[in-house]
Scaffold this motif. Structure first.
Motif, PDB file in Angstrom:
ATOM      1  N   ARG A   1       4.902   7.312   2.981  1.00  0.00           N
ATOM      2  CA  ARG A   1       5.952   7.266   1.888  1.00  0.00           C
ATOM      3  C   ARG A   1       5.126   7.202   0.325  1.00  0.00           C
ATOM      4  NH1 ARG A   1      11.064   6.077   3.070  1.00  0.00           N
ATOM      5  NH2 ARG A   1      11.632   7.066   0.998  1.00  0.00           N
ATOM      6  N   LEU A   2       3.786   6.851   0.478  1.00  0.00           N
ATOM      7  CA  LEU A   2       2.990   6.613  -0.780  1.00  0.00           C
ATOM      8  C   LEU A   2       1.974   7.599  -1.173  1.00  0.00           C
ATOM      9  CD1 LEU A   2       2.259   2.785  -0.437  1.00  0.00           C
ATOM     10  CD2 LEU A   2       3.827   3.921  -2.138  1.00  0.00           C
TER      11      LEU A   2
ATOM     12  N   ASP B   1       9.098  10.326 -13.911  1.00  0.00           N
ATOM     13  CA  ASP B   1       9.115  11.363 -12.952  1.00  0.00           C
ATOM     14  C   ASP B   1       8.191  10.519 -11.663  1.00  0.00           C
ATOM     15  OD1 ASP B   1      10.451  13.604 -14.218  1.00  0.00           O
ATOM     16  OD2 ASP B   1       8.536  13.439 -15.576  1.00  0.00           O
ATOM     17  N   ARG B   2       7.709   9.668 -11.889  1.00  0.00           N
ATOM     18  CA  ARG B   2       6.714   8.954 -10.983  1.00  0.00           C
ATOM     19  C   ARG B   2       6.677   7.579 -11.182  1.00  0.00           C
ATOM     20  NH1 ARG B   2       3.075  10.327  -7.287  1.00  0.00           N
ATOM     21  NH2 ARG B   2       3.449  12.696  -7.848  1.00  0.00           N
ATOM     22  N   LEU B   3       6.487   6.742 -10.071  1.00  0.00           N
ATOM     23  CA  LEU B   3       5.969   5.183 -10.384  1.00  0.00           C
ATOM     24  C   LEU B   3       4.562   5.110  -9.956  1.00  0.00           C
ATOM     25  CD1 LEU B   3       6.651   2.405 -11.122  1.00  0.00           C
ATOM     26  CD2 LEU B   3       7.189   2.031  -8.582  1.00  0.00           C
ATOM     27  N   VAL B   4       3.857   4.498 -10.825  1.00  0.00           N
ATOM     28  CA  VAL B   4       2.390   4.207 -10.508  1.00  0.00           C
ATOM     29  C   VAL B   4       2.099   2.798 -10.679  1.00  0.00           C
ATOM     30  CG1 VAL B   4      -0.166   4.741 -11.095  1.00  0.00           C
ATOM     31  CG2 VAL B   4       1.639   6.261 -11.486  1.00  0.00           C
TER      32      VAL B   4
ATOM     33  N   THR C   1       2.877   6.113  -6.623  1.00  0.00           N
ATOM     34  CA  THR C   1       1.477   6.068  -6.439  1.00  0.00           C
ATOM     35  C   THR C   1       1.119   4.731  -6.279  1.00  0.00           C
ATOM     36  OG1 THR C   1       1.146   8.326  -7.237  1.00  0.00           O
ATOM     37  CG2 THR C   1      -0.741   6.922  -7.183  1.00  0.00           C
ATOM     38  N   LEU C   2       0.354   4.284  -5.257  1.00  0.00           N
ATOM     39  CA  LEU C   2      -0.361   3.054  -5.437  1.00  0.00           C
ATOM     40  C   LEU C   2      -1.786   3.102  -5.607  1.00  0.00           C
ATOM     41  CD1 LEU C   2      -0.220  -0.033  -4.976  1.00  0.00           C
ATOM     42  CD2 LEU C   2      -0.745   0.243  -2.483  1.00  0.00           C
TER      43      LEU C   2
ATOM     44  N   ALA D   1      -1.523   0.315   2.305  1.00  0.00           N
ATOM     45  CA  ALA D   1      -1.676   1.688   2.410  1.00  0.00           C
ATOM     46  C   ALA D   1      -1.410   2.320   3.818  1.00  0.00           C
ATOM     47  CB  ALA D   1      -3.067   2.238   1.827  1.00  0.00           C
ATOM     48  N   ALA D   2      -2.134   1.534   4.876  1.00  0.00           N
ATOM     49  CA  ALA D   2      -1.877   2.216   6.044  1.00  0.00           C
ATOM     50  C   ALA D   2      -0.521   2.055   6.530  1.00  0.00           C
ATOM     51  CB  ALA D   2      -2.706   1.327   6.954  1.00  0.00           C
TER      52      ALA D   2
END
Length: 262
Positions: A119-120, A65-68, A102-103, A113-114
């Protein structure tokens, strides 16, 4: 209790959390071929599409359900540009068309991140917990890249997952041949490794010793730390002290035993 299990024959694991199933990877190092060209003069064709499709196939295979990403989504430390930025953008677009991403900020992710904040979901370098949603620590997984000291809240999780180290073993045979294999390191996280930096009160507040999983690098071109070879220094400020009793496992699940003795 949160459970983190490696995907057999893959540098990826699945965390079954109360409200979702997360696919975890570490050290993707997008654009590594550009970096190798500048750093070492090594010319390699880009494997960007292969890496992206690998991630997407794992999302399908694990029904996540999510990529970390446990840090180092990017390879070169400055803000990504050129082919590296395109690879990151293409990956994020392909993943987030399916699931949230998620990163955990790594030492190579200064500008990621910036650049892709829209999108993250981004966690700071000190990491955090996923899956708890305000519930007990035993329902959460602590995630951190590993290049900095973790937030004490990470240590309160039932399992702590980190990257950065790219653990590998050198295996030798009877006639002098050898090969290098990526490995998982798994064991208990020893809180005494954090007392001086985080203060005893913060460590005590975290409670019992969590399990720890040190992830192999997702990118097979990124090299690593030979954890069973004397003189190979660990990169993380709290390793190897925090994982002194950890055991090494090959990607196929083969248990090699205590990593120092492999």
């Amino acid at each position: 209790m949160a459970v983190v299990e490696p995907v057999v024959n893959e540098p990826a694991a699945v965390a079954d959390l109360p409200d979702e199933r997360a696919l975890l990877i570490a050290d993707y190092h997008a654009g590594i071929e550009v970096g190798l060209r500048y750093e070492l003069g090594v010319e390699l064709d880009s494997a960007a599409e292969t890496r992206r499709e690998h991630v997407l196939s794992l999302l399908d295979r694990t029904d996540a359900d999510r990529l970390v990403v446990l840090g180092d989504l990017a390879h070169r430390i400055p803000e990504p540009e050129g082919p590296e930025r395109k690879e990151i953008a293409d990956l994020i677009a392909a993943v987030t068309d399916r699931v949230p991403m998620t990163l955990v900020t790594g030492n190579h992710d200064a500008g990621v991140a910036a650049a892709f904040a829209d999108r993250l979901d981004v966690l700071p370098p000190a990491g955090g917990r996923i899956g708890s949603e305000g519930g007990p620590a035993s329902t959460s997984v602590g995630v951190v890249h590993g290049h900095t000291w973790p937030d004490p809240d990470v240590l309160a999780a039932d399992v702590v997952c980190l990257g950065h180290e790219h653990p590998q073993v050198r295996l030798s045979d009877a006639v002098g041949g050898s090969r290098i294999e990526r490995v998982w390191l798994r064991g208990s996280l020893h809180p005494e490794a954090f007392v001086d930096e985080l203060e005893a009160t913060a460590v005590d507040a975290a409670g019992t010793d969590p399990d720890v999983v040190v992830f192999p690098a997702f990118n097979d071109r990124s090299g690593g730390t030979w954890v069973n070879v004397a003189g190979n220094e660990f990169l993380s400020p709290f390793l190897p002290t925090a994982i002194a009793s950890a055991e090494a496992y090959l990607l196929d699940g083969t248990r090699l035993g205590p990593y120092r003795d492999v």
